[in-house]
Structures are given as structure tokens and as C-alpha cells.
Design a protein around this motif. Structure first.
Motif, PDB file in Angstrom:
ATOM      1  N   VAL A   1       0.838  -1.163   0.015  1.00 50.90           N
ATOM      2  CA  VAL A   1       0.124   0.200  -0.147  1.00 50.90           C
ATOM      3  C   VAL A   1       1.051   1.337   0.128  1.00 50.90           C
ATOM      4  O   VAL A   1       1.750   1.366   0.837  1.00 50.90           O
ATOM      5  CB  VAL A   1      -0.824  -0.101   1.493  1.00 50.90           C
ATOM      6  N   PHE A   2       0.504   2.113  -0.935  1.00 48.57           N
ATOM      7  CA  PHE A   2       1.393   3.451  -0.998  1.00 48.57           C
ATOM      8  C   PHE A   2       0.313   4.873  -1.053  1.00 48.57           C
ATOM      9  O   PHE A   2      -0.729   4.680  -1.308  1.00 48.57           O
ATOM     10  CB  PHE A   2       2.065   3.360  -2.527  1.00 48.57           C
ATOM     11  N   LYS A   3       0.788   5.700  -0.120  1.00 49.43           N
ATOM     12  CA  LYS A   3       0.202   6.874  -0.206  1.00 49.43           C
ATOM     13  C   LYS A   3       0.878   7.859  -1.403  1.00 49.43           C
ATOM     14  O   LYS A   3       2.004   7.886  -1.463  1.00 49.43           O
ATOM     15  CB  LYS A   3       0.321   7.768   0.912  1.00 49.43           C
ATOM     16  N   VAL A   4      -0.252   8.310  -2.152  1.00 52.06           N
ATOM     17  CA  VAL A   4       0.289   8.981  -3.505  1.00 52.06           C
ATOM     18  C   VAL A   4      -0.613  10.230  -3.589  1.00 52.06           C
ATOM     19  O   VAL A   4      -1.654  10.460  -3.347  1.00 52.06           O
ATOM     20  CB  VAL A   4      -0.005   8.143  -4.635  1.00 52.06           C
ATOM     21  N   GLN A   5       0.220  11.370  -3.654  1.00 49.05           N
ATOM     22  CA  GLN A   5      -0.258  12.752  -3.654  1.00 49.05           C
ATOM     23  C   GLN A   5      -0.287  13.202  -5.189  1.00 49.05           C
ATOM     24  O   GLN A   5       0.405  12.781  -6.081  1.00 49.05           O
ATOM     25  CB  GLN A   5       0.628  13.724  -2.898  1.00 49.05           C
ATOM     26  N   GLY A   6      -1.410  13.906  -5.622  1.00 49.61           N
ATOM     27  CA  GLY A   6      -1.310  14.454  -6.998  1.00 49.61           C
ATOM     28  C   GLY A   6      -2.447  13.811  -8.062  1.00 49.61           C
ATOM     29  O   GLY A   6      -2.570  14.048  -8.849  1.00 49.61           O
ATOM     30  N   MET A   7      -3.183  12.587  -7.573  1.00 50.82           N
ATOM     31  CA  MET A   7      -4.038  12.048  -8.334  1.00 50.82           C
ATOM     32  C   MET A   7      -5.259  12.496  -8.278  1.00 50.82           C
ATOM     33  O   MET A   7      -5.779  12.731  -7.204  1.00 50.82           O
ATOM     34  CB  MET A   7      -4.025  10.315  -7.723  1.00 50.82           C
TER      35      MET A   7
END
Length: 65
Positions: free
Chosen positions: A3-9
Motif C-alpha cells: 500500500v502506497f500513499k500517493v499525492q497528486g492523483m
């Protein structure tokens, strides 16, 4: 599953870009993108750092959750 936290999606293009970036490195990878939560879940033979690199190369900020 990683699981990854991704910003900007924010849209379907983001989902496709991230999915294709990970699957370019592992065609069998399963990628689930949750735009509202800002999370990407990946089931893959790739190491965590390889997945992060693929996502970051698409221009997103990402870290392991």
C-alpha cells in the motif's frame, strides 16, 4: 499487497498512468487506485522501492503507507 500513499492523483488519467507504469515493470501486477483516499494498492513481484520508482517517474509524490 503493498500500500502506497500517493499525492497528486485526481482523475482517470492518473489511474491509467500509475497502473501502466507499474504494469510496464511487472505485467502480472494487480493495481488498485483509490483516488479519494490517495492510495495505491499493488500486488506484484516488484520490491517496494521499484513500485515507488515507477509511480514517481510518472510525476507523483509517493511513499509506503
Amino acid at each position: 499487497m503493498q500500500v502506497f500513499k500517493v499525492q497528486g492523483m485526481s482523475c482517470g488519467h492518473c489511474v491509467r498512468a500509475i497502473t501502466q507504469a507499474v504494469q510496464a515493470r511487472d505485467q502480472a501486477a494487480e493495481v488498485q487506485v483509490d483516488l479519494a483516499a490517495g492510495e495505491v494498492r499493488v500486488a506484484s513481484r516488484l520490491a517496494e522501492e521499484q513500485v515507488l520508482e515507477a509511480i514517481r517517474e510518472e510525476g507523483y509524490q509517493a511513499e509506503a503507507a
